[in-house]
Design an enzyme around this catalytic site. Structure first.
Site, PDB file in Angstrom:
ATOM      1  N   LYS A 193      -0.894  26.218 -23.218  1.00  0.00           N
ATOM      2  CA  LYS A 193      -0.697  26.670 -24.607  1.00  0.00           C
ATOM      3  C   LYS A 193      -2.024  26.625 -25.342  1.00  0.00           C
ATOM      4  O   LYS A 193      -2.812  25.677 -25.171  1.00  0.00           O
ATOM      5  CB  LYS A 193       0.323  25.742 -25.279  1.00  0.00           C
ATOM      6  CG  LYS A 193       0.699  26.100 -26.716  1.00  0.00           C
ATOM      7  CD  LYS A 193       1.810  25.158 -27.212  1.00  0.00           C
ATOM      8  CE  LYS A 193       2.215  25.487 -28.635  1.00  0.00           C
ATOM      9  NZ  LYS A 193       3.257  24.565 -29.133  1.00  0.00           N
TER      10      LYS A 193
ATOM     11  N   SER B 205       7.328  26.559 -31.281  1.00  0.00           N
ATOM     12  CA  SER B 205       6.085  27.296 -31.318  1.00  0.00           C
ATOM     13  C   SER B 205       5.542  27.637 -29.917  1.00  0.00           C
ATOM     14  O   SER B 205       4.641  28.454 -29.812  1.00  0.00           O
ATOM     15  CB  SER B 205       5.024  26.513 -32.077  1.00  0.00           C
ATOM     16  OG  SER B 205       4.758  25.283 -31.450  1.00  0.00           O
TER      17      SER B 205
ATOM     18  N   SER C 241       9.286  22.269 -30.593  1.00  0.00           N
ATOM     19  CA  SER C 241       8.513  23.410 -30.102  1.00  0.00           C
ATOM     20  C   SER C 241       8.403  23.573 -28.606  1.00  0.00           C
ATOM     21  O   SER C 241       7.896  24.595 -28.163  1.00  0.00           O
ATOM     22  CB  SER C 241       7.096  23.353 -30.695  1.00  0.00           C
ATOM     23  OG  SER C 241       7.160  23.594 -32.076  1.00  0.00           O
TER      24      SER C 241
END
Lengths: 485, 494, 95
Positions: free
Chosen positions: B78, B159, B183
């Site tokens: 990420k 997210s 997330s």
């Protein structure tokens, strides 16, 4: 002894509180492993944490904790076994993270006391409100370019101890004494080098005035004063400014002001800074700081003898007056120097030599006692030479000057220059007779009643003996000879 | 023969060990998949050259007999983790051009264990969001589609939307994500994969771009429970550079996957079962309870009385911490700077207004407000106290149960463009995941079934602090029972 | 809690965010709604409850006082939009 300002409408009392920022003596910074030395090339002592790179986190330096506790103990203060780091949020170019890690509601050290001595011989106790640890900011240089400021983060993250006093001081003299005393204590403890020119010790001064027996009025803060002399000027100017404003019917705005050394005045900051809302909250990157009794005790037992204790000891054991004792202990190195010389010698004589001749010489050459050209041992030896009659105190002064220049030991100088005192009565009498033979007129005047001429005769005989005649013997023999007829 | 991209981490590990294929082959297969499915926009930065070089190095190490826990396995990271020398953006314009001169601890650990980096995945800007629609680099497409309306684009959740989509679409064997309020778990639920938020302090936060410091945690996103255990083991461990890192030993998480849960007590919180909960979610939840009972566990109704206050608490505390953490993005030392400004304040204001997206600005403003003088007590301090009560709720519950079972999200993946009018509606997606974050507990989402429209639904298992072993073990039981083998339509087998 | 424009402007300045005139009205509404929604916390009785500032179980780790960072000005400056001679550059601050 209160110092009042006499205004046009009556007396005013000055109220002063000081916030002192003292850089902690440590190799590395408070929350990073970058170095703390002064005066290095820009941004060479910056860890990625200090430059607030994304994802960087604080790790606390054990030495800084120790130094804060040590300082708290030296200030007779309460050590808080549980304290919390909080973020103080504001934007400025020298504050990369947009917040400073400081302490807010729960500082590491609580209330304490500092005793100060004033020139009239009185003492006062100034209360310390608290001491906390926080990060220093970087430096902005505004004078390198017309439209840009240059930012150096070397200082960003260096550990500071913020020491906050109660508004207990009522004159610039008291404030100066407080700063000097605090500086002295910090240097004794080794927790801060107290170097104001380099910025290791900085003062923010809060000044207000009030009528006698009134509550507090609005205060102004004068930031970043880096010399005691400037602080005195700033306080005097600011207090009088407040009095002028009040007496002309105005009001004092609470504001932050800057001291201008060139004019000796304070002025409001140009950028009408918005009221700072620092939005303090506990720093989630740092668990609370907990100290155990053993840790605190270890530091307590390792404390050196501090100025107040040393001063008492000097008064009691050496019989020195308080004022002299105070001066000798202000600096630990000076006190140690003095004690070395005073060992086995008359303390008052030693005090005289150190405070008059030595301090005078050091001041003239801009040196510290730690690099005195005359070592404590050598000074002691010089005093011994006077004591055992080898030289007169008069000659000793010129030997002292030679010692300053050459760093040699006194006996070597005395021997090389043939400065030994003449104590032989026959030799002195011969010199006296020679002078008397050359100046029969003066002899007659003396014998006729002008006894003040004795001084002149002493001077002449001294000159004739290159200053080496023993003054006491000379005086006695001269009087004898002169009164003979 | 399973396609290389359809392997699990565990099976790929076996295949590499057996010499069935090399890391280079495995990596190349994934790079091709990434190219084919670029339309998903799961990656912000693809790093094919780096990946191939790392794969070669890994194969060389393997030949020399050095085999780490993640040796030769291609994963995605990420874009909130700082990766040395590689563009790192947190999906924000304000970090344009930022190449960190350092590597986050958790990704460094995976690299040291032999993992291969395929690229940096897309995400909600600064991890603020539940849809991956706030990214400066555009939205991510969920590879799952509704049966009845495949043309409607769905969000992957957020997210960690890019990571979830990449794992689901077989663009990588696994991915690293972060979880602050859900997330990792929520996008895992939306994309039909396994997502684990470890206990706070289990994984280091050093090098992880901070959103909310007391909540952020890195975690693995994988297709199976075993993979999750494997990757968690490689990521975890005390880091003295992170003062919130926990000094606890790292157990062998894979060893815990015995499937043996006889006598285990599973808590079912009544407060999570609100009237509005959709029937499909309720049905799945009940099914999950039955599966666990069938494996010998006991289900016990528990109460977490402050559940209804968790979202409000989170949406005060997280923005507050964020408002401070994001103050460093000011155009001075890295990233975007708006030129042509005559004053420092103007430069800050223009840079940050241009560099931060709307959701980030909203949260920074909320955070600034709740910390400000006059409001601190009523908002921030109050929320911290309620947080204590939420933590106590869980402590109390764990006196009688060993794990807690809840749905992960209140709905399956929603459509892009839905929920955009009102930020609060978006915040409600986190309703089941936020309490776990506030309490710092480990939370795992396991794909357990499909909605009537064929979209994945996840179940969440919450455990005691540092008891990821039990959480993973229970997850394994659900995984076996659910037998979730469906693939997203946009990642059909080739 | 309904915010007024002056408050939003003040908060925006504290956060150094420039908000345009067009953007401010909808923002005021959104922020007011979010804050209002969070106010349900006022219902909770938190008498004698300590704030949960620390979720972490860790005791604060104290590092030894030695130098292990720094000496790399180039690295520190490498991502800077504007720098010269080893310094970061910013528009001049006057005070």
């Amino acid at each position: 002894m209160v110092h009042w300002i006499e205004g046009q409408t009556g007396l005013w009392e000055i109220v002063i509180g000081l916030e002192i920022h003292a850089q902690v003596t440590s190799r590395a910074k408070l929350f990073s492993g970058a170095a703390t030395s002064f005066g290095r090339a820009p941004n060479t002592q910056v860890a990625l944490f200090d430059a607030a790179f994304p994802g960087m986190l604080p790790v606390i330096n054990a030495k800084c904790i120790e130094q804060a506790v040590r300082t708290g103990l030296g200030l007779n203060a309460h050590i808080n076994k549980y304290s919390v780091f909080a973020r103080k949020n504001y934007f400025y170019a020298d504050l990369p993270a947009g917040y400073q890690i400081s302490q807010h509601e729960l500082p590491i050290v609580g209330p304490g006391l500092v005793a100060i001595d004033l020139s009239d011989g009185t003492s006062r106790t100034i209360r310390i409100e608290r001491l906390h640890l926080e990060q220093d900011a970087g430096k902005s240089l505004h004078d390198r370019h017309p439209t840009l400021s240059f930012i150096d983060l070397n200082r960003a993250g260096v550990a500071l101890m913020e020491i906050v006093s109660q508004p207990d001081m009522h004159s610039s003299e008291e404030a100066a004494a407080y700063v000097r005393k605090l500086r002295s204590i910090l240097r004794y403890l080794g927790s801060c080098d107290g170097n104001m020119q380099e910025g290791s010790l900085r003062c923010d001064v809060n000044v207000s005035v009030r009528r006698p027996d009134e509550g507090f009025r609005t205060r102004c803060e004068i930031k970043n004063i880096n010399s005691v002399r400037f602080m005195i000027q700033a306080i005097e100017y600011e207090a009088h400014r407040h009095v002028r404003v009040y007496e002309s019917g105005g009001r004092i705005e609470q504001e932050t002001r800057l001291f201008e050394a060139s004019s000796g005045k304070t002025r409001a900051m140009r950028s009408k800074e918005m009221v700072h809302d620092y939005r303090y909250f506990p720093d989630p990157d740092l668990p609370p700081l907990t100290l155990d009794d053993a840790f605190i005790e270890d530091i307590r037992t390792s404390l050196p003898e501090l100025p107040d204790q040393k001063k008492s000891r000097f008064i009691n054991i050496y019989g020195l007056p308080a004022y002299a004792a105070g001066i000798l202990v202000e600096d630990r190195e000076t006190a140690e120097y003095y004690e070395t010389v005073a060992k086995g010698r008359d303390p008052k004589t030693v005090a005289n030599w150190v405070m008059t001749s030595l301090f005078g010489a050091l001041h003239r050459s801009g040196r510290e006692i730690s690099d005195s050209p005359i070592s404590a041992d050598h000074l002691g030896q010089l005093i011994d030479l006077i004591g055992d009659g080898t030289i007169s105190s008069h000659i000793a002064k010129s030997v002292f000057e030679s010692m300053l220049e050459t760093g040699q030991e006194p006996l070597a100088i005395v021997t090389a220059k043939g400065l030994k005192q003449v104590t032989d009565s026959k030799v002195i009498e011969q010199a006296i007779d020679a002078v008397m033979r050359r100046h029969p007129d003066k002899v007659a005047l003396y014998r006729g009643g002008q006894v003040k001429l004795l001084g002149w005769f002493i001077g002449q005989v001294m000159k004739a003996t290159d200053g080496k005649a023993n003054p006491t013997k000379l005086s006695t023999l001269l009087k004898e000879r002169l009164t003979e007829s | 023969m399973t396609a290389l991209v359809d392997l699990t981490l565990a099976d790929a590990r076996i295949g590499l060990n057996r010499g069935d294929f090399t890391s280079v082959e495995l990596t190349e297969a994934h790079l091709r998949a990434i190219e084919r499915r670029r339309f998903l926009n799961a990656f912000i930065t693809e790093t094919p050259e780096v990946a191939i070089a790392q794969a070669h190095a890994s194969d060389r190490r393997r030949r020399a007999g050095q085999v780490g826990a993640m040796e030769g396995l291609p994963i995605a990271i990420k874009d909130i983790f700082c990766t040395e020398g590689l563009l790192t953006t947190a999906a924000s314009h304000i970090l344009d051009g930022f190449r960190p001169p350092y590597e986050a601890t958790v990704s460094a650990r995976l690299r040291a264990a032999g993992a291969v980096t395929l690229g940096k995945t897309n995400m909600d800007e600064f991890a603020m969001g539940s849809s991956n629609m706030t990214s400066y680099y555009g939205s991510v497409l969920n590879p799952w589609q509704r049966h009845s309306a495949p043309e409607i684009k769905l969000v992957p959740g957020g997210s960690s939307g890019g990571s979830a989509a990449a794992v689901a679409a077989r663009l990588c064997l696994a991915a690293m994500g972060t979880d602050t309020g859900g997330s990792i778990r929520q996008p895992s639920s939306y994309c039909g994969i396994v997502g684990l938020k470890p206990t706070y302090g289990r994984c280091s936060r050093w090098g992880l771009i901070a959103f909310a410091s007391s909540l952020d945690q890195a975690g693995p996103m994988t297709r199976t429970i075993r993979d999750s255990a494997l990757m968690l083991g490689a990521m975890s461990g005390y880091d003295s550079k992170d003062s919130t890192s926990a000094q606890v030993p790292v157990p062998d998480f894979e060893e815990a996957l015995t499937g043996e849960i006889h006598g285990l007590k599973v808590g079912v919180p009544c407060e999570y079962r609100s009237e509005g909960l959709s029937p499909e979610i309720v049905a799945l939840w009940d099914q999950g309870i039955r599966w666990l009972k069938a494996a010998g566990a006991e289900s016990i109704e528990i109460s977490l009385p402050h559940t209804q206050y968790a979202l409000a608490t989170y949406y005060i505390l997280a923005p507050a911490e964020a408002s401070s953490n994001l103050a460093r993005y000011d155009g001075v030392r890295y990233g975007l700077r708006k030129a042509g400004n005559s004053s420092l304040n103007d430069m800050y204001m223009q840079t940050r207004a241009a560099g931060f997206g709307q959701e980030v600005q909203r949260r920074v403003l909320i955070g600034t407000y709740v910390l400000s003088a006059g409001y601190y007590d009523a908002y921030y301090l109050k929320a911290q106290k309620v947080r204590t009560l939420i933590i106590r709720d869980f402590q109390q519950a764990f006196k009688t149960v060993d794990v807690i079972l809840t749905p992960t999200a209140p709905t399956p993946a929603f459509a892009m463009g839905e929920q955009m009018d009102d930020p609060i509606i978006m915040y409600l997606n986190d309703i089941f995941t936020v309490p776990t974050s506030l309490a710092g507990l480990p939370g795992l989402s396991v794909p357990a079934g499909l909605s009537p429209e064929g979209l994945p639904l996840g179940l969440q298992i919450i455990g005691r602090p540092f008891d990821e072993q039990t959480v993973l073990k229970v997850g394994g039981v659900l995984e076996t029972a659910a037998c979730f083998t469906q693939r997203p339509s946009l990642a059909a087998a080739t | 809690m309904s915010l007024d424009k002056a408050t939003v402007r003040a908060i925006a300045f504290l956060a150094r965010l420039d908000i345009s005139e067009e953007a401010i009205e909808p923002l005021i509404e959104e922020l007011s709604a979010i804050l209002h929604w969070t106010e349900k916390l006022q219902e909770v009785d938190t008498t004698n409850v300590e704030p949960a500032s620390y979720v972490s179980v860790s005791k604060l780790y104290w590092r030894e006082d030695f130098i292990d960072c720094g000496g790399y000005a180039e690295t520190v400056l490498t991502n800077a939009p504007e720098s010269t001679k080893g310094f970061f550059l910013v528009p001049k601050v006057v005070d």
